[in-house]
Scaffold this motif. Structure first.
Motif, PDB file in Angstrom:
ATOM      1  N   UNK A 238      -5.383 -17.200 -38.478  1.00  0.00           N
ATOM      2  CA  UNK A 238      -5.939 -18.508 -38.127  1.00  0.00           C
ATOM      3  C   UNK A 238      -7.438 -18.602 -38.431  1.00  0.00           C
ATOM      4  N   UNK A 239      -7.898 -17.798 -39.381  1.00  0.00           N
ATOM      5  CA  UNK A 239      -9.305 -17.789 -39.765  1.00  0.00           C
ATOM      6  C   UNK A 239     -10.176 -16.914 -38.887  1.00  0.00           C
ATOM      7  N   UNK A 240      -9.590 -16.199 -37.932  1.00  0.00           N
ATOM      8  CA  UNK A 240     -10.360 -15.398 -36.980  1.00  0.00           C
ATOM      9  C   UNK A 240     -10.755 -14.049 -37.586  1.00  0.00           C
ATOM     10  N   UNK A 241     -11.892 -13.489 -37.160  1.00  0.00           N
ATOM     11  CA  UNK A 241     -12.416 -12.257 -37.764  1.00  0.00           C
ATOM     12  C   UNK A 241     -11.595 -11.002 -37.516  1.00  0.00           C
ATOM     13  N   UNK A 242     -10.804 -10.966 -36.409  1.00  0.00           N
ATOM     14  CA  UNK A 242      -9.978  -9.804 -36.069  1.00  0.00           C
ATOM     15  C   UNK A 242     -10.809  -8.525 -35.931  1.00  0.00           C
ATOM     16  N   UNK A 243     -11.788  -8.582 -35.062  1.00  0.00           N
ATOM     17  CA  UNK A 243     -12.582  -7.397 -34.751  1.00  0.00           C
ATOM     18  C   UNK A 243     -12.173  -6.855 -33.382  1.00  0.00           C
ATOM     19  N   UNK A 244     -12.893  -5.863 -32.898  1.00  0.00           N
ATOM     20  CA  UNK A 244     -12.529  -5.174 -31.665  1.00  0.00           C
ATOM     21  C   UNK A 244     -12.996  -5.939 -30.425  1.00  0.00           C
ATOM     22  N   UNK A 245     -12.391  -5.603 -29.285  1.00  0.00           N
ATOM     23  CA  UNK A 245     -12.865  -6.139 -28.012  1.00  0.00           C
ATOM     24  C   UNK A 245     -14.267  -5.620 -27.703  1.00  0.00           C
ATOM     25  N   UNK A 246     -14.557  -4.422 -28.184  1.00  0.00           N
ATOM     26  CA  UNK A 246     -15.913  -3.890 -28.018  1.00  0.00           C
ATOM     27  C   UNK A 246     -16.922  -4.811 -28.689  1.00  0.00           C
ATOM     28  N   UNK A 247     -16.596  -5.269 -29.888  1.00  0.00           N
ATOM     29  CA  UNK A 247     -17.522  -6.145 -30.598  1.00  0.00           C
ATOM     30  C   UNK A 247     -17.646  -7.483 -29.899  1.00  0.00           C
ATOM     31  N   UNK A 248     -16.545  -7.959 -29.322  1.00  0.00           N
ATOM     32  CA  UNK A 248     -16.601  -9.196 -28.555  1.00  0.00           C
ATOM     33  C   UNK A 248     -17.564  -9.048 -27.375  1.00  0.00           C
ATOM     34  N   UNK A 249     -17.502  -7.895 -26.717  1.00  0.00           N
ATOM     35  CA  UNK A 249     -18.405  -7.646 -25.602  1.00  0.00           C
ATOM     36  C   UNK A 249     -19.853  -7.563 -26.048  1.00  0.00           C
ATOM     37  N   UNK A 250     -20.092  -6.884 -27.157  1.00  0.00           N
ATOM     38  CA  UNK A 250     -21.455  -6.769 -27.688  1.00  0.00           C
ATOM     39  C   UNK A 250     -22.019  -8.159 -27.987  1.00  0.00           C
ATOM     40  N   UNK A 251     -21.204  -9.020 -28.584  1.00  0.00           N
ATOM     41  CA  UNK A 251     -21.645 -10.384 -28.905  1.00  0.00           C
ATOM     42  C   UNK A 251     -21.979 -11.142 -27.623  1.00  0.00           C
ATOM     43  N   UNK A 252     -21.135 -11.021 -26.604  1.00  0.00           N
ATOM     44  CA  UNK A 252     -21.398 -11.689 -25.328  1.00  0.00           C
ATOM     45  C   UNK A 252     -22.711 -11.205 -24.727  1.00  0.00           C
ATOM     46  N   UNK A 253     -22.965  -9.913 -24.811  1.00  0.00           N
ATOM     47  CA  UNK A 253     -24.204  -9.362 -24.278  1.00  0.00           C
ATOM     48  C   UNK A 253     -25.415  -9.904 -25.026  1.00  0.00           C
ATOM     49  N   UNK A 254     -25.333  -9.929 -26.357  1.00  0.00           N
ATOM     50  CA  UNK A 254     -26.464 -10.407 -27.147  1.00  0.00           C
ATOM     51  C   UNK A 254     -26.762 -11.876 -26.861  1.00  0.00           C
ATOM     52  N   UNK A 255     -25.731 -12.672 -26.642  1.00  0.00           N
ATOM     53  CA  UNK A 255     -25.953 -14.076 -26.313  1.00  0.00           C
ATOM     54  C   UNK A 255     -26.595 -14.218 -24.937  1.00  0.00           C
ATOM     55  N   UNK A 256     -26.026 -13.529 -23.939  1.00  0.00           N
ATOM     56  CA  UNK A 256     -26.542 -13.647 -22.577  1.00  0.00           C
ATOM     57  C   UNK A 256     -27.928 -13.030 -22.448  1.00  0.00           C
ATOM     58  N   UNK A 257     -28.282 -12.125 -23.325  1.00  0.00           N
ATOM     59  CA  UNK A 257     -29.632 -11.531 -23.326  1.00  0.00           C
ATOM     60  C   UNK A 257     -30.691 -12.603 -23.534  1.00  0.00           C
ATOM     61  N   UNK A 258     -30.332 -13.664 -24.250  1.00  0.00           N
ATOM     62  CA  UNK A 258     -31.241 -14.786 -24.456  1.00  0.00           C
ATOM     63  C   UNK A 258     -30.924 -15.917 -23.492  1.00  0.00           C
TER      64      UNK A 258
END
Length: 452
Positions: A130-150
């Motif tokens: 469906x066009x999704x990147x298909x990466x790990x849950x770890x990467x999803x968490x890292x992205x959430x952290x980087x967003x919330x850091x700002x």
């Protein structure tokens, strides 16, 4: 004879190098004979130390980098994931940081960022197809952290879109529903929301939903209210969870924004996550086609599957919130001077900073392991709940200390800590309160359920 001549020569050059005018001025301030006597009594180690101190005067002290990842957890990422982490960080610092205080104060959403988010191509990061990147849950968490850091509000907007809304369709929808909604949601051309919490029902959603659904042929009639629904004021589709009047089980529905009988009112006067557009939804005889019922959601256990997945992401958001507060506070203490030197040089301030870093480091290592468990397919409710409890509790402590070391400036938006202090309170409560998540863990470790 040659040795004596050499000493005389050195003495001559030494006398030539002395600035006698400077010595005259110095003698007015200090007792030069006593100073010389003290210097003469120094041993070689003491003299070397004195010379080193004198030679370093006037030079700008090189400080260590401001880095919240004290145990270098990011080094565990592969090169591709690390590059994506830094890409998201650069985006948040360039596009979000300059505008976030303005929009937070106005309690408005910066719609211009949606197109910019689209370019990152990170929505639905863990899904396949469906066009999704298909990466790990770890990467999803890292992205959430980087967003919330700002900013935790932007991280929450993204978590609702990519996690709760898309996740409900991806995990519980039919193939036709996935094909209809997920590609557009992945590109943020379609904005989603997740409607579970109600005005009178928060923690008790498992068995007490008052929003009802009644089937009439190929149509479902929904009635009730939903509260605190992020993105609700501008979402194109909202996942509505309602209790089936016939079997008393919770079912999920895809509510389109133009459905007759649907209305939404923005919730005003929030002290936290002010950029998130939370809505109070009212459903009055909303008729939804059977084809828009989530075909694989037949009880609250199915709803819980989505919550389990996204609760881990909330723990990562808490880490990001704490990291942003810590890094901003550290920068402030190194530049703010009192009593003639930066306040970071004082013991009490360093004590607070180390406490903050200790909490932050413990949280980071915990959620890193949590994502490893999730990627291995072994995540249980109690795993996600424990991380949510611990990380949100510790985040409250970190942001409190960050505000403390900044004194009065800590309550001003311009110093970039006040937002974290307020937003930590919302993260502490949503996706399950401390008490409810504690009981989930308690049930797992004792074998007894303390739920009513």
């Amino acid at each position: 004879m040659s040795g004596t001549f050499s000493k005389l020569k050195n003495a001559y050059h030494l006398l030539k190098s002395i600035d006698f005018a400077m010595l005259a001025k110095l003698s007015e301030k200090v007792d030069l004979p006593k100073v010389m006597e003290s210097v003469a009594k120094m041993d070689e180690t003491q003299l070397n130390g004195l010379m080193k101190m004198l030679s370093s005067r006037g030079k700008k002290k090189e400080l260590p980098p401001i880095e919240g990842d004290f145990y270098d957890i990011s080094s565990r990422l592969n090169a591709e994931d690390r590059a994506l982490q830094l890409k998201v960080r650069a985006f948040m610092e360039k596009e979000i940081q300059p505008i976030v205080n303005e929009y937070w104060l106005k309690a408005e959403f910066p719609f211009e960022i949606i197109a910019k988010f689209r370019e990152l191509n990170i929505c639905g990061v863990t899904y396949e197809g469906y066009g999704c990147p298909n990466r790990s849950f770890l990467m999803e968490g890292i992205i959430a952290m980087e967003m919330a850091r700002i900013d935790a509000s932007v991280a929450t907007f993204f978590g609702v879109q990519s996690g709760l809304a898309m996740g409900s369709i991806y995990m519980l929808g039919s193939e036709a529903q996935k094909q209809e909604w997920l590609p557009g949601m992945q590109q943020l051309n379609i904005i989603g929301a997740f409607g579970l919490t109600e005005p009178e029902v928060g923690s008790g959603t498992a068995g007490g939903l008052t929003t009802t659904a009644k089937r009439e042929g190929d149509t479902w009639v929904l009635n009730g209210q939903k509260k605190w629904i992020g993105n609700a004021t501008f979402a194109d589709v909202i996942i509505i969870w309602a209790r089936d009047l016939d079997d008393n089980q919770v079912k999920g529905f895809l509510l389109r924004k133009d459905t007759p009988g649907f209305s939404v009112e923005k919730i005003h006067d929030k002290m936290a996550l002010r950029i998130v557009q939370n809505g109070l939804i009212t459903l009055k005889d909303c008729r939804i086609a059977e084809s828009d019922r989530l075909q694989n959601a037949s009880s609250f256990k199915d709803t819980a599957k989505v919550l389990r997945m996204t609760r881990a992401g909330v723990a990562w958001e808490a880490v990001g919130c704490a990291r942003g507060a810590y890094e901003n506070a550290l920068a402030y203490t190194r530049s703010r001077k009192q009593f003639g030197k930066p306040i970071a040089a004082f013991q009490l301030i360093q004590g607070h900073l180390v406490e903050m870093l200790s909490n932050l480091t413990a949280m980071q290592t915990m959620v890193f392991r949590l994502s490893e468990i999730q990627d291995a397919g072994n995540l249980k409710d109690e795993h996600a709940s424990l991380a949510k409890v611990f990380c949100t509790l510790r985040t409250r402590d970190v942001v409190s200390r960050a505000r403390e070391v900044m004194g009065g400036n800590g309550i001003l938006l311009e110093y970039n800590v006040a937002r974290f202090v307020a937003d930590a309170e919302a993260i502490y409560s949503y996706e399950g309160t401390k008490e409810i998540n504690s009981l989930i863990v308690g049930r797992a470790i004792t074998g007894f359920s303390a739920f009513v």
